[in-house]
Design an enzyme around this catalytic site. Structure first.
Site, short mmCIF file in Angstrom:
data_model
loop_
_atom_site.label_atom_id
_atom_site.label_comp_id
_atom_site.label_asym_id
_atom_site.label_seq_id
_atom_site.Cartn_x
_atom_site.Cartn_y
_atom_site.Cartn_z
CB THR A 182 29.40 -29.59 -9.19
OG1 THR A 182 29.30 -28.20 -9.24
CG2 THR A 182 28.79 -30.33 -8.36
CD GLU A 327 24.63 -30.22 -9.25
OE1 GLU A 327 25.07 -29.21 -10.33
OE2 GLU A 327 25.22 -29.81 -7.93
CE LYS A 435 20.70 -15.61 3.57
NZ LYS A 435 21.94 -16.15 3.22
CD1 TRP A 440 16.74 -12.97 2.48
CD2 TRP A 440 15.79 -14.04 1.43
NE1 TRP A 440 16.63 -14.05 3.27
CE2 TRP A 440 16.09 -14.89 2.14
CE3 TRP A 440 14.89 -14.58 0.18
CZ2 TRP A 440 15.54 -16.14 2.24
CZ3 TRP A 440 14.63 -15.85 0.03
CH2 TRP A 440 14.84 -16.46 1.09
P1 ADP Z 1 29.42 -24.36 -9.70
O1 ADP Z 1 28.96 -24.66 -8.64
O2 ADP Z 1 31.19 -24.62 -9.78
O3 ADP Z 1 29.41 -22.88 -9.85
P2 ADP Z 1 27.88 -25.14 -11.84
O4 ADP Z 1 28.40 -24.38 -12.94
O5 ADP Z 1 27.27 -26.40 -11.98
O6 ADP Z 1 29.08 -25.10 -10.92
O7 ADP Z 1 27.03 -23.88 -11.19
C1 ADP Z 1 25.57 -23.96 -11.20
C2 ADP Z 1 24.92 -22.63 -10.77
O8 ADP Z 1 25.47 -21.39 -11.42
C3 ADP Z 1 23.74 -22.61 -10.53
O9 ADP Z 1 23.15 -23.35 -9.46
C4 ADP Z 1 23.45 -21.00 -10.40
O10 ADP Z 1 23.50 -20.75 -9.29
C5 ADP Z 1 24.47 -20.63 -11.29
N1 ADP Z 1 24.11 -20.06 -12.68
C6 ADP Z 1 24.09 -20.75 -13.81
N2 ADP Z 1 23.57 -20.22 -14.72
C7 ADP Z 1 23.02 -19.04 -14.34
C8 ADP Z 1 22.72 -17.80 -14.89
N3 ADP Z 1 22.41 -17.78 -16.09
N4 ADP Z 1 22.28 -16.73 -14.18
C9 ADP Z 1 22.52 -16.72 -12.74
N5 ADP Z 1 23.18 -17.77 -12.14
C10 ADP Z 1 23.43 -18.87 -13.13
#
Ligand code: ADP
Length: 537
Positions: A182, A327, A435, A440
């Site tokens: 990732t 993860e 921020k 926030w």
């Molecule tokens: P990358 O870090 O490359 O984007 P991932 O696909 O594993 O890899 O990303 C996971 C992240 O994507 C989550 O930690 C979150 O921040 C975001 N995420 C996943 N699904 C959603 C969703 N439905 N709405 C908002 N954020 C999301």
């Protein structure tokens, strides 16, 4: 006591062959459409497993793939783990130095590469320390010219492999089956290793009626790439359940996806919001019959309410919002209404379903704020932590493990609220939260509001450093047609929806919003671009 039969992936491909030999995997190639039955796919998978062993792949060895979504990639998805090795899906859109890093870090022994990505690997090859063989996946009879060596033709390996090959029976359910890196905000990508057990249990969760409800009756098309969190597990669950799979192949466009849905009568599809934004634009421009869809699953970043509304009200297609991470295999929460919420007015239902949803059975979550777990009030923000049998317990050989994994929980870095009914709403990634003056501001909420304006195609909001307030939001907007709306009009549109101090300091019109390798808004690059633009003004 019950039997402790191991939860390994071998049962998935065996079940598809035994019970669904006539069902199909439909794969779009550069030249047309290939159709294979599960009988053929299962046989080819065995032959591939046999050939990989003959190339020297042993139990626990990593085999990397650099490929689009297609039937060959699907065969690798099973041949590699079912023979005891580890399927390492590599993100084809990463920079060459990151690709080199992860192949070396994972110690991939063999690479399976689509011919499209041969030039990319040729760039990296001199620095690859563990790779012993390259296998090229191509529709052509001949191998492309290449400096990679030793190099094999995928279809020749299929021909040479034995159909009598038997998958080993000594695979433990906790053995590694897959891995995926990732992207990290800074530094190299981080590796996640999936166990057979995790993949099997996660696949079961995809079949639950209150989650994706994937079944034999579906014709499922994963638009999410097979190198991004295992295409959200759909290839594993789909094969196990005997689902017809449609694989969109190389370089697809919204037009290609809409045509595939129409021609193959796709019932279920999954991808990130930018895919569905593009699809809606295509549907506005040309008529397609996509009424076969029973659901669109959307995750990876927040699904704008306007997208959910358009799919549901304009096209009568239920839209499912879900959340997960590389993860977490990835499914964690999914936005299905509870029975007693079904009678609420549409706007209220939409508000609930625009949240990411409630926890799927099998996992456990908590939301940790400044003073411990936050109340279920939909207001107080905290970091989401997760644990369960398909959640990673560490990063592969990486000292950044200690930042995210503590006391048996994965700390996600996502700031969320949880409401009275247990619905999670992602407020922002910690690093994207704005921020301002000690408070926030959620970039996600501002983006969603902007994308609900009919002239807006895409919108992303980033934090810009500010002397007095520390950070202030600036919005970047791509219009459907240039000049359709002014900055002032958009500000007026936002004003009644937010507290004054939430409103962006500026709105910039861009031709395009930079995207990450998996199609999310690339906030880091955008922040730099905005700063340059603001300085010029
Ligand atoms: P990358 O870090 O490359 O984007 P991932 O696909 O594993 O890899 O990303 C996971 C992240 O994507 C989550 O930690 C979150 O921040 C975001 N995420 C996943 N699904 C959603 C969703 N439905 N709405 C908002 N954020 C999301």
């Amino acid at each position: 006591m019950m039997m402790a039969t191991p939860l390994t992936m071998t049962q998935m491909i065996k079940r598809a062959e035994k019970y669904f030999p006539k069902k199909q995997v439909i794969s779009r190639t550069a030249n047309g459409i290939d159709r294979f039955t599960y009988k053929q796919i299962a046989e080819r998978t065995r032959r591939l497993a046999d050939s990989l062993q003959k190339l020297g792949v042993q139990k626990g060895d990593k085999v990397g793939t650099l490929a689009w979504n297609h039937h060959r990639h699907l065969e690798a998805y099973f041949a590699i783990p079912c023979s005891g090795a580890v399927l390492h899906t590599i993100n084809i859109r990463l920079a060459p130095q990151h690709i080199t890093y992860i192949i070396n870090h994972a110690e991939d022994k063999v690479l399976l590469i689509d011919s499209d990505f041969v030039p990319l690997i040729e760039q990296c090859k001199d620095e690859l320390s563990s790779v012993k063989a390259y296998v090229i996946m191509t529709d052509d009879k001949e191998l492309p010219e290449t400096t990679l060596s030793p190099v094999y033709h995928y279809e020749q390996l299929i021909e040479q492999g034995s159909n009598d090959y038997q998958y080993p029976e000594d695979i433990d359910e906790n053995d590694p089956a897959g891995m995926c890196y990732t992207s990290a905000t800074t530094g190299n990508p981080k590796g996640v290793v999936y166990s057979h057990r995790g993949i099997v249990l996660h696949s079961m969760a995809l079949g639950m009626a209150d989650s994706a409800a994937l079944s034999e009756k579906d014709i499922a098309m994963a638009v999410v790439p097979m190198f991004h969190a295992n295409a959200w597990g759909l290839p594993f669950a789909g094969v196990w359940f005997g689902t017809t799979l449609v694989m969109p192949g190389p370089n697809f466009t919204p037009k290609i996806l809409a045509e595939l849905i129409q021609q193959e009568k796709v019932t279920f599809t999954a991808g990130v919001p930018t895919i569905w934004l593009g699809m809606l634009k295509e549907l506005e421009e040309k008529e397609y019959d996509i009424s076969s869809l029973r659901a669109v699953l959307c995750g990876g970043s927040a699904a704008p309410k306007a997208v959910i509304r358009a799919f549901e009200q304009k096209y009568n297609i239920p839209f499912m919002h879900g959340y997960g991470m590389t993860e977490t295999s990835p499914l964690v929460v999914i936005s299905t209404l509870k029975s007693y919420q079904e009678d609420l007015p549409y706007e209220e239902r939409l508000d609930i379903r625009a949240k990411q949803g409630i926890l799927v059975p099998g996992l456990d979550i908590k939301v940790v704020g400044k003073d411990g777990e936050v109340p279920w009030d939909g207001k107080e923000m905290g970091e989401l932590a997760i644990r369960g049998p398909w959640i990673a317990s560490e990063y592969y050989k990486d000292e950044r493990t200690k930042d995210a994994f503590r006391d048996g929980w994965l700390y996600t870095g996502d700031v969320v609220t949880i409401d009275e009914e247990g619905f999670i709403k992602i407020v922002d990634r910690t690093k994207d939260l704005i921020k301002s003056g000690g408070e926030w501001i959620s970039s996600v909420d501002l983006e969603n509001a902007l994308m609900a304006h009919e002239a807006v195609f895409e919108a992303a909001v980033v934090a810009i450093p500010h002397e007095k307030w520390q950070e202030r939001p600036v919005a970047c907007v791509v219009l459907k047609q240039k000049g359709q709306v002014t900055k002032e009009e958009l500000m007026e549109f936002l004003t009644p929806q937010f507290a004054k101090w939430w409103l962006p300091d500026d709105i910039l019109f861009l031709d395009e919003i930079p995207k990450t390798s998996v199609g999310k808004f690339l906030k880091r690059a955008l922040r730099d671009e905005v700063q340059v633009k603001l300085q010029k003004n």
